[in-house]
Design an enzyme around this catalytic site. Structure first.
Site, PDB file in Angstrom:
ATOM      1  N   THR A  12      -0.637  -0.380  -4.629  1.00  0.00           N
ATOM      2  CA  THR A  12      -1.656   0.646  -4.827  1.00  0.00           C
ATOM      3  C   THR A  12      -1.017   1.880  -5.456  1.00  0.00           C
ATOM      4  O   THR A  12       0.103   2.266  -5.101  1.00  0.00           O
ATOM      5  CB  THR A  12      -2.336   1.040  -3.509  1.00  0.00           C
ATOM      6  OG1 THR A  12      -1.373   1.560  -2.591  1.00  0.00           O
ATOM      7  CG2 THR A  12      -3.051  -0.156  -2.890  1.00  0.00           C
TER       8      THR A  12
ATOM      9  N   ASP B  97       0.855  -1.182   0.000  1.00  0.00           N
ATOM     10  CA  ASP B  97       0.000   0.000   0.000  1.00  0.00           C
ATOM     11  C   ASP B  97       0.892   1.233   0.000  1.00  0.00           C
ATOM     12  O   ASP B  97       1.367   1.682   1.039  1.00  0.00           O
ATOM     13  CB  ASP B  97      -0.912  -0.014   1.221  1.00  0.00           C
ATOM     14  CG  ASP B  97      -2.018   1.019   1.135  1.00  0.00           C
ATOM     15  OD1 ASP B  97      -2.091   1.743   0.116  1.00  0.00           O
ATOM     16  OD2 ASP B  97      -2.815   1.112   2.080  1.00  0.00           O
ATOM     17  N   ALA B  98       1.164   1.762  -1.192  1.00  0.00           N
ATOM     18  CA  ALA B  98       2.104   2.875  -1.340  1.00  0.00           C
ATOM     19  C   ALA B  98       1.475   4.095  -2.001  1.00  0.00           C
ATOM     20  O   ALA B  98       1.941   5.213  -1.821  1.00  0.00           O
ATOM     21  CB  ALA B  98       3.318   2.430  -2.148  1.00  0.00           C
ATOM     22  N   LYS B  99       0.444   3.893  -2.813  1.00  0.00           N
ATOM     23  CA  LYS B  99      -0.276   4.971  -3.509  1.00  0.00           C
ATOM     24  C   LYS B  99       0.675   5.882  -4.278  1.00  0.00           C
ATOM     25  O   LYS B  99       0.550   7.105  -4.275  1.00  0.00           O
ATOM     26  CB  LYS B  99      -1.140   5.771  -2.531  1.00  0.00           C
ATOM     27  CG  LYS B  99      -2.186   4.919  -1.812  1.00  0.00           C
ATOM     28  CD  LYS B  99      -3.046   5.750  -0.889  1.00  0.00           C
ATOM     29  CE  LYS B  99      -4.082   4.898  -0.174  1.00  0.00           C
ATOM     30  NZ  LYS B  99      -3.502   3.959   0.817  1.00  0.00           N
ATOM     31  N   ARG B 100       1.630   5.263  -4.960  1.00  0.00           N
ATOM     32  CA  ARG B 100       2.592   6.023  -5.752  1.00  0.00           C
ATOM     33  C   ARG B 100       1.927   6.618  -6.987  1.00  0.00           C
ATOM     34  O   ARG B 100       0.888   6.147  -7.451  1.00  0.00           O
ATOM     35  CB  ARG B 100       3.737   5.121  -6.188  1.00  0.00           C
ATOM     36  CG  ARG B 100       4.519   4.459  -5.062  1.00  0.00           C
ATOM     37  CD  ARG B 100       5.132   5.451  -4.113  1.00  0.00           C
ATOM     38  NE  ARG B 100       6.177   4.839  -3.296  1.00  0.00           N
ATOM     39  CZ  ARG B 100       6.621   5.343  -2.167  1.00  0.00           C
ATOM     40  NH1 ARG B 100       6.113   6.466  -1.690  1.00  0.00           N
ATOM     41  NH2 ARG B 100       7.590   4.736  -1.484  1.00  0.00           N
TER      42      ARG B 100
END
Length: 270
Positions: A119, A92-95
């Site tokens: 993510t 879960d990094a939302k890069r």
């Protein structure tokens, strides 16, 4: 096996749509656990106690990086792959960035951490996601209609007669999913909107945060989000499972909390 195959196998084998978020918080570790070794022991024991009850694990990179524990995250993912190889790991990094930076973010997720999926934020467009999409064996999980109240500030804006989040879902399903490795983040706090996304994307998997502390309702999520065969969802829970106990029985109570959630979800799968 690739991410999608592993996920589907975990849905079936563990009879579970539950995804456990691994978000170690400073000051919330049980007594006797501290520092990087304590973080690893805490997360490892949670994983070992719940592996037969879940379809995925989702470590949140900031919870490790803020504590200078990136090495712990690497060890933890390696442990999951080694001891529980049928359970996919979502970083879960939302890069979200472009050019060489996007390529490095992809290498970080898939080479350094060996995650099965990551993510991402799609709002810089296709070229920011291309280095991830090219990895057909990996999952690409894109923000669509997020669970937080402020998500509506942009995601709900009218975009040619449809809210922006629907245009995002349409574009990803139609144009970005050539390798069949895309999924979307859709919050449990907006079940009717989750249903609109489901109708747009067909059987594409949806990662659903917001159950528990954020107030999402399991029945509403299942009614609006499940596919015809009662799957299609990764329903994420973090705090309710991780911190079910602050004592030495933390892993046993995490097992109980995960099992209770699994049973609650399964009541509405048919």
């Amino acid at each position: 096996m690739n991410f999608m195959t592993t996920l589907k196998d975990a849905w079936r084998r563990n009879d579970s749509l539950v995804c456990v978020g691994l978000d170690p918080e400073p000051g919330r570790l049980p007594a006797g656990l501290s520092g990087n070794e304590g973080i690893f022991t805490f997360c490892r024991d949670i994983v070992d106690a719940t592996a037969g009850l879940v379809c995925a694990y989702k470590p949140q990179i900031a919870h490790f990086a803020a504590q200078r524990a990136e090495g712990v995250l690497e060890r933890l993912i390696a442990h999951i792959h080694d001891k529980h190889p049928g359970i996919p790991v979502i970083l879960d990094a939302k890069r979200g960035d472009i050019g060489s930076t996007a390529k490095h973010y992809a290498a970080e997720a898939f080479e350094r951490y060996d995650a099965d999926a990551v993510t991402l934020n799609p709002y810089l467009g296709h070229d920011s996601i291309a280095p991830f999409l090219e990895r057909a064996d990996k999952g690409v999980i894109l923000l669509c209609r997020t669970s937080n109240p402020g998500g509506k500030d942009f995601q709900a804006l009218d975009c040619g007669g449809e809210p922006l989040y629907i245009r995002v879902a349409e574009t990803i399903a139609r144009d970005w999913n050539g390798n069949g490795n895309c999924a979307l983040v859709t919050g449990a706090t907006w079940p009717e909107e989750l249903g609109r996304v489901r109708r747009v994307v067909g059987e594409m998997p949806l990662l659903v945060p917001g159950i528990g502390a954020q107030g999402g309702d399991v029945q509403a999520v299942m009614t609006n989000g499940k596919t015809a065969n009662g799957t299609g969802l990764m329903i994420s829970s973090s705090r309710a499972i991780l911190y079910a106990s602050a004592g030495p029985d933390f892993a046993d109570l995490a097992h109980r909390a995960a099992d209770e959630m699994r049973k609650s979800v399964n009541l509405f799968r048919i």
